[in-house]
Write a protein that holds these residues in place. Structure first.
Motif, PDB file in Angstrom:
ATOM      1  N   SER A  84       0.571  -1.167   0.047  1.00 31.50           N
ATOM      2  CA  SER A  84      -0.055  -0.006   0.023  1.00 31.50           C
ATOM      3  C   SER A  84       0.680   1.353  -0.245  1.00 31.50           C
ATOM      4  N   GLN A  85       0.363   2.345  -0.700  1.00 31.61           N
ATOM      5  CA  GLN A  85       0.804   3.605  -0.465  1.00 31.61           C
ATOM      6  C   GLN A  85      -0.258   4.655  -0.556  1.00 31.61           C
ATOM      7  N   ARG A  86       0.344   5.852   0.216  1.00 31.87           N
ATOM      8  CA  ARG A  86      -0.897   6.774   0.257  1.00 31.87           C
ATOM      9  C   ARG A  86      -0.036   8.289  -0.363  1.00 31.87           C
ATOM     10  N   LEU A  87      -0.684   8.549  -1.307  1.00 38.24           N
ATOM     11  CA  LEU A  87      -0.226  10.019  -2.106  1.00 38.24           C
ATOM     12  C   LEU A  87      -1.215  11.141  -1.458  1.00 38.24           C
ATOM     13  N   SER A  88      -0.232  11.947  -1.252  1.00 41.74           N
ATOM     14  CA  SER A  88      -0.832  13.383  -0.921  1.00 41.74           C
ATOM     15  C   SER A  88      -0.706  14.690  -1.875  1.00 41.74           C
ATOM     16  N   CYS A  89      -1.680  15.568  -1.855  1.00 41.11           N
ATOM     17  CA  CYS A  89      -1.520  16.604  -2.813  1.00 41.11           C
ATOM     18  C   CYS A  89      -1.944  17.767  -2.025  1.00 41.11           C
ATOM     19  N   THR A  90      -1.036  18.719  -1.850  1.00 40.92           N
ATOM     20  CA  THR A  90      -1.208  20.191  -1.198  1.00 40.92           C
ATOM     21  C   THR A  90      -1.860  21.111  -2.045  1.00 40.92           C
ATOM     22  N   VAL A  91      -2.888  21.826  -2.043  1.00 39.61           N
ATOM     23  CA  VAL A  91      -3.398  22.691  -2.673  1.00 39.61           C
ATOM     24  C   VAL A  91      -3.411  23.927  -2.513  1.00 39.61           C
ATOM     25  N   SER A  92      -2.855  24.973  -3.234  1.00 44.50           N
ATOM     26  CA  SER A  92      -2.625  26.547  -2.877  1.00 44.50           C
ATOM     27  C   SER A  92      -2.747  27.395  -3.987  1.00 44.50           C
TER      28      SER A  92
ATOM     29  N   GLY B 243      -8.536  15.420  -8.590  1.00 44.05           N
ATOM     30  CA  GLY B 243      -8.291  14.050  -8.978  1.00 44.05           C
ATOM     31  C   GLY B 243      -6.847  13.617  -9.179  1.00 44.05           C
ATOM     32  N   TRP B 244      -6.844  12.239  -9.586  1.00 45.00           N
ATOM     33  CA  TRP B 244      -5.390  11.651  -9.689  1.00 45.00           C
ATOM     34  C   TRP B 244      -5.362  11.201 -11.387  1.00 45.00           C
ATOM     35  N   VAL B 245      -4.315  11.561 -11.894  1.00 46.34           N
ATOM     36  CA  VAL B 245      -4.232  10.945 -13.193  1.00 46.34           C
ATOM     37  C   VAL B 245      -2.701  10.141 -13.203  1.00 46.34           C
ATOM     38  N   ARG B 246      -2.435   9.418 -14.032  1.00 45.14           N
ATOM     39  CA  ARG B 246      -1.122   8.867 -14.100  1.00 45.14           C
ATOM     40  C   ARG B 246      -0.767   8.452 -15.501  1.00 45.14           C
TER      41      ARG B 246
ATOM     42  N   TYR C  69       2.397   9.516 -11.015  1.00 46.06           N
ATOM     43  CA  TYR C  69       1.033  10.045 -10.604  1.00 46.06           C
ATOM     44  C   TYR C  69       0.932  11.447 -10.422  1.00 46.06           C
ATOM     45  N   TYR C  70      -0.180  12.194 -11.106  1.00 44.22           N
ATOM     46  CA  TYR C  70      -0.196  13.596 -11.206  1.00 44.22           C
ATOM     47  C   TYR C  70      -1.570  13.941 -10.292  1.00 44.22           C
ATOM     48  N   CYS C  71      -1.299  14.990  -9.450  1.00 44.19           N
ATOM     49  CA  CYS C  71      -2.615  15.514  -8.826  1.00 44.19           C
ATOM     50  C   CYS C  71      -3.182  16.459  -9.851  1.00 44.19           C
ATOM     51  N   ALA C  72      -4.487  16.655  -9.719  1.00 46.82           N
ATOM     52  CA  ALA C  72      -5.233  17.544 -10.872  1.00 46.82           C
ATOM     53  C   ALA C  72      -6.280  18.161 -10.170  1.00 46.82           C
ATOM     54  N   ALA C  73      -6.508  19.606 -10.614  1.00 49.31           N
ATOM     55  CA  ALA C  73      -7.568  20.210 -10.275  1.00 49.31           C
ATOM     56  C   ALA C  73      -8.439  21.046 -11.496  1.00 49.31           C
ATOM     57  N   ASP C  74      -9.408  21.196 -11.169  1.00 53.05           N
ATOM     58  CA  ASP C  74     -10.514  22.044 -12.217  1.00 53.05           C
ATOM     59  C   ASP C  74     -11.296  23.217 -11.433  1.00 53.05           C
ATOM     60  N   ASN C  75     -10.782  24.419 -11.687  1.00 57.37           N
ATOM     61  CA  ASN C  75     -11.427  25.542 -11.245  1.00 57.37           C
ATOM     62  C   ASN C  75     -12.137  26.583 -12.166  1.00 57.37           C
ATOM     63  N   LEU C  76     -12.274  25.721 -13.393  1.00 51.86           N
ATOM     64  CA  LEU C  76     -13.055  26.797 -14.350  1.00 51.86           C
ATOM     65  C   LEU C  76     -14.438  25.848 -14.412  1.00 51.86           C
TER      66      LEU C  76
ATOM     67  N   ASN D 106     -10.301  19.150   3.487  1.00 45.63           N
ATOM     68  CA  ASN D 106     -10.552  20.585   3.425  1.00 45.63           C
ATOM     69  C   ASN D 106      -9.860  21.688   4.347  1.00 45.63           C
ATOM     70  N   ALA D 107      -9.738  21.231   5.504  1.00 45.73           N
ATOM     71  CA  ALA D 107      -9.100  22.089   6.572  1.00 45.73           C
ATOM     72  C   ALA D 107      -7.622  22.077   6.283  1.00 45.73           C
ATOM     73  N   LYS D 108      -7.146  20.970   5.773  1.00 52.55           N
ATOM     74  CA  LYS D 108      -5.601  20.946   5.380  1.00 52.55           C
ATOM     75  C   LYS D 108      -5.356  21.412   3.926  1.00 52.55           C
ATOM     76  N   ASN D 109      -6.549  21.532   3.164  1.00 46.16           N
ATOM     77  CA  ASN D 109      -6.220  21.875   1.624  1.00 46.16           C
ATOM     78  C   ASN D 109      -5.490  20.867   0.959  1.00 46.16           C
ATOM     79  N   THR D 110      -5.904  19.535   1.240  1.00 50.95           N
ATOM     80  CA  THR D 110      -4.902  18.418   0.760  1.00 50.95           C
ATOM     81  C   THR D 110      -5.889  17.146   0.324  1.00 50.95           C
ATOM     82  N   LEU D 111      -5.368  16.759  -0.769  1.00 50.90           N
ATOM     83  CA  LEU D 111      -6.313  15.400  -1.595  1.00 50.90           C
ATOM     84  C   LEU D 111      -5.267  14.400  -1.244  1.00 50.90           C
ATOM     85  N   TYR D 112      -5.871  13.364  -1.011  1.00 48.93           N
ATOM     86  CA  TYR D 112      -4.965  11.984  -0.798  1.00 48.93           C
ATOM     87  C   TYR D 112      -5.601  10.801  -1.818  1.00 48.93           C
TER      88      TYR D 112
END
Length: 118
Positions: free
Chosen positions: A17-25, A35-38, A94-101, A74-80
């Motif tokens: 197992s592994q856990r990926l994290s993504c901080t958002v700012s 989301g996550w893409v690879r 593995y890439y973290c991805a966001a949609d703000n549009l 949401n409190a940590k602005n983090t995606l896992y």
């Protein structure tokens, strides 16, 4: 654009197992989905999992369904991305991805490598 920084990649044996994290700012709300893409060299980028921030609804690729779990703090602005029962075919960047549009992913992180050995 949303600033995304991934962490948590590395090498693991099959079945592990592994856990990926993504901080958002650095963004102006809202973020509609994350989301996550690879991607494997020489192949197209593949969607792995996504979460819709309004209601927490999730989607998973068939290849990871039942093994991977996407979540957000949401409190940590983090995606896992919790990845269990890893297989060699999960090896990828593995890439973290966001949609703000509201029109699909428009921001990506720098990526974190996950290598699963048999």
């Amino acid at each position: 654009q949303v600033h995304l920084v991934e962490s948590g990649g590395g090498s693991v044996q099959a079945g592990g197992s592994q856990r990926l994290s993504c901080t958002v700012s650095g963004y102006t709300p809202p973020i509609y989905q994350m989301g996550w893409v690879r991607q494997v060299p020489g192949k197209a980028r593949e969607g792995v999992a996504r979460i819709y921030t309004s209601d927490g609804d999730t989607w998973y690729a068939d290849s990871v369904k039942g093994r991977f779990t996407i979540s957000q703090d949401n409190a940590k602005n983090t995606l896992y991305l919790q990845m269990n029962s890893l297989k060699p075919e999960d090896t990828a960047m593995y890439y973290c991805a966001a949609d703000n549009l509201g029109s699909g992913f428009n921001s990506y992180g720098q990526g974190t490598q996950v290598t699963v050995s048999s």
